[in-house]
Design a protein around this motif. Structure first.
Motif, PDB file in Angstrom:
ATOM      1  N   SER A   1     -23.195 -17.591  -0.468  1.00  0.00           N
ATOM      2  CA  SER A   1     -23.622 -18.672  -1.361  1.00  0.00           C
ATOM      3  C   SER A   1     -22.695 -18.785  -2.569  1.00  0.00           C
ATOM      4  N   ILE A   2     -21.735 -17.859  -2.687  1.00  0.00           N
ATOM      5  CA  ILE A   2     -20.781 -17.906  -3.796  1.00  0.00           C
ATOM      6  C   ILE A   2     -19.566 -18.736  -3.374  1.00  0.00           C
ATOM      7  N   LEU A   3     -19.294 -19.790  -4.108  1.00  0.00           N
ATOM      8  CA  LEU A   3     -18.140 -20.637  -3.814  1.00  0.00           C
ATOM      9  C   LEU A   3     -16.842 -19.960  -4.224  1.00  0.00           C
TER      10      LEU A   3
ATOM     11  N   ASN B   1     -14.271 -18.121 -19.021  1.00  0.00           N
ATOM     12  CA  ASN B   1     -15.561 -18.330 -19.691  1.00  0.00           C
ATOM     13  C   ASN B   1     -15.274 -19.061 -20.996  1.00  0.00           C
ATOM     14  N   ASP B   2     -15.808 -20.269 -21.125  1.00  0.00           N
ATOM     15  CA  ASP B   2     -15.565 -21.061 -22.339  1.00  0.00           C
ATOM     16  C   ASP B   2     -16.035 -20.344 -23.597  1.00  0.00           C
ATOM     17  N   ASN B   3     -17.063 -19.497 -23.444  1.00  0.00           N
ATOM     18  CA  ASN B   3     -17.614 -18.770 -24.593  1.00  0.00           C
ATOM     19  C   ASN B   3     -17.155 -17.308 -24.620  1.00  0.00           C
ATOM     20  N   GLY B   4     -16.140 -16.997 -23.854  1.00  0.00           N
ATOM     21  CA  GLY B   4     -15.675 -15.617 -23.777  1.00  0.00           C
ATOM     22  C   GLY B   4     -14.809 -15.213 -24.953  1.00  0.00           C
TER      23      GLY B   4
ATOM     24  N   ASP C   1     -23.865 -22.474 -11.854  1.00  0.00           N
ATOM     25  CA  ASP C   1     -23.785 -23.570 -10.895  1.00  0.00           C
ATOM     26  C   ASP C   1     -22.746 -24.603 -11.335  1.00  0.00           C
ATOM     27  N   PHE C   2     -22.011 -24.255 -12.401  1.00  0.00           N
ATOM     28  CA  PHE C   2     -20.921 -25.107 -12.877  1.00  0.00           C
ATOM     29  C   PHE C   2     -19.607 -24.436 -12.520  1.00  0.00           C
ATOM     30  N   PHE C   3     -18.701 -25.168 -11.875  1.00  0.00           N
ATOM     31  CA  PHE C   3     -17.436 -24.576 -11.448  1.00  0.00           C
ATOM     32  C   PHE C   3     -16.478 -24.471 -12.631  1.00  0.00           C
ATOM     33  N   PRO C   4     -16.159 -23.258 -13.079  1.00  0.00           N
ATOM     34  CA  PRO C   4     -15.327 -23.107 -14.271  1.00  0.00           C
ATOM     35  C   PRO C   4     -13.833 -23.247 -14.019  1.00  0.00           C
ATOM     36  N   GLY C   5     -13.384 -22.935 -12.784  1.00  0.00           N
ATOM     37  CA  GLY C   5     -11.950 -23.056 -12.504  1.00  0.00           C
ATOM     38  C   GLY C   5     -11.111 -22.174 -13.406  1.00  0.00           C
ATOM     39  N   LEU C   6      -9.855 -22.555 -13.598  1.00  0.00           N
ATOM     40  CA  LEU C   6      -8.952 -21.894 -14.542  1.00  0.00           C
ATOM     41  C   LEU C   6      -8.875 -20.376 -14.335  1.00  0.00           C
TER      42      LEU C   6
END
Length: 229
Positions: free
Chosen positions: A177-179, A185-188, A203-208
């Protein structure tokens, strides 16, 4: 039986030479066995993932990203073979990539005209989609990697980048179930991180800076979009 003194000395010298040669031969055999075993280990050790830096026409950005990756990849190079995939023919990007012996250079040349499907769409999105599909098809199907980590040419990685992906590779393989697994992490940022060992599922694809498995690509490749939606 009594031998002359000269004969005894000759026999002793011959025995010393034979003992020395036997010792050298044993050392040589052990070294050959060690090297042969190491080659065998290197041959059968499957990489964790290929790492591909997607580039186009920014040689200065590419250089910074390559240096950042090599800083931490050199010690684990056999686990993470490094590639640069260039879209187009910018000579400075090609020259920069080829100046590094530690990576493999790939070049995507696509002269097919782009036909946008909706008014106002950017042609660049179509070209990016084509480049990604070409590079991932090549790495998964021609080079036969089981996982690929995708980086863009304007990123610098953290010291634990490779440890993170090695630790999460098993999750990607076992949980269908993991894409993808992402290192972004924008907040990392230091002021927001309370537990550096926390792993989030989103459930939001972060990419990068993300890792994809071959089984997922088998599903995505046939229906890869023509452009970023």
């Amino acid at each position: 039986m009594v031998f002359p003194t000269g004969t005894v000395l000759a026999i002793q010298e011959q025995k010393k030479r034979q003992d020395l040669e036997c010792g050298q031969l044993r050392t040589l055999v052990r070294e050959l066995e060690r090297k042969g075993l190491q080659r065998l280990i290197d041959k059968v050790q499957e990489p964790v993932a290929a790492v591909v830096i997607m580039a186009c026409n920014r040689a200065d950005y590419l250089e910074r990203t390559i240096k950042s990756v090599l800083k931490y990849q050199s010690a684990v190079a056999s686990k993470y073979p490094l590639f640069v995939s260039q879209d187009g023919a910018d000579p400075s990007v090609r020259s920069k990539a080829l100046s590094y012996d530690q990576l493999t250079y790939m070049q995507h040349l696509d002269n097919e005209p782009v036909k946008t499907e909706r008014p106002g769409e950017l042609i660049a999105y179509y070209k990016i989609a084509r480049h990604y599909k070409w590079a991932l098809d090549k790495l998964f199907y021609k080079n036969n990697f089981s996982r690929v980590i995708i980086l863009e040419d304007d990123m610098e990685i953290a010291p634990d980048f490779f440890d993170y992906f090695e630790a999460t590779a098993a999750l990607l393989d076992s949980d269908k179930s993991i894409l993808a697994v992402s290192s972004w992490n924008d907040n990392g940022q230091k002021q927001f991180v309370h537990d550096p060992y926390t792993l989030y599922r989103s459930d939001f694809f972060p990419g990068l800076g993300w890792m994809l498995s071959k089984s997922i690509w088998d599903e995505l490749s046939p229906k890869w979009p023509k452009a970023y939606p």
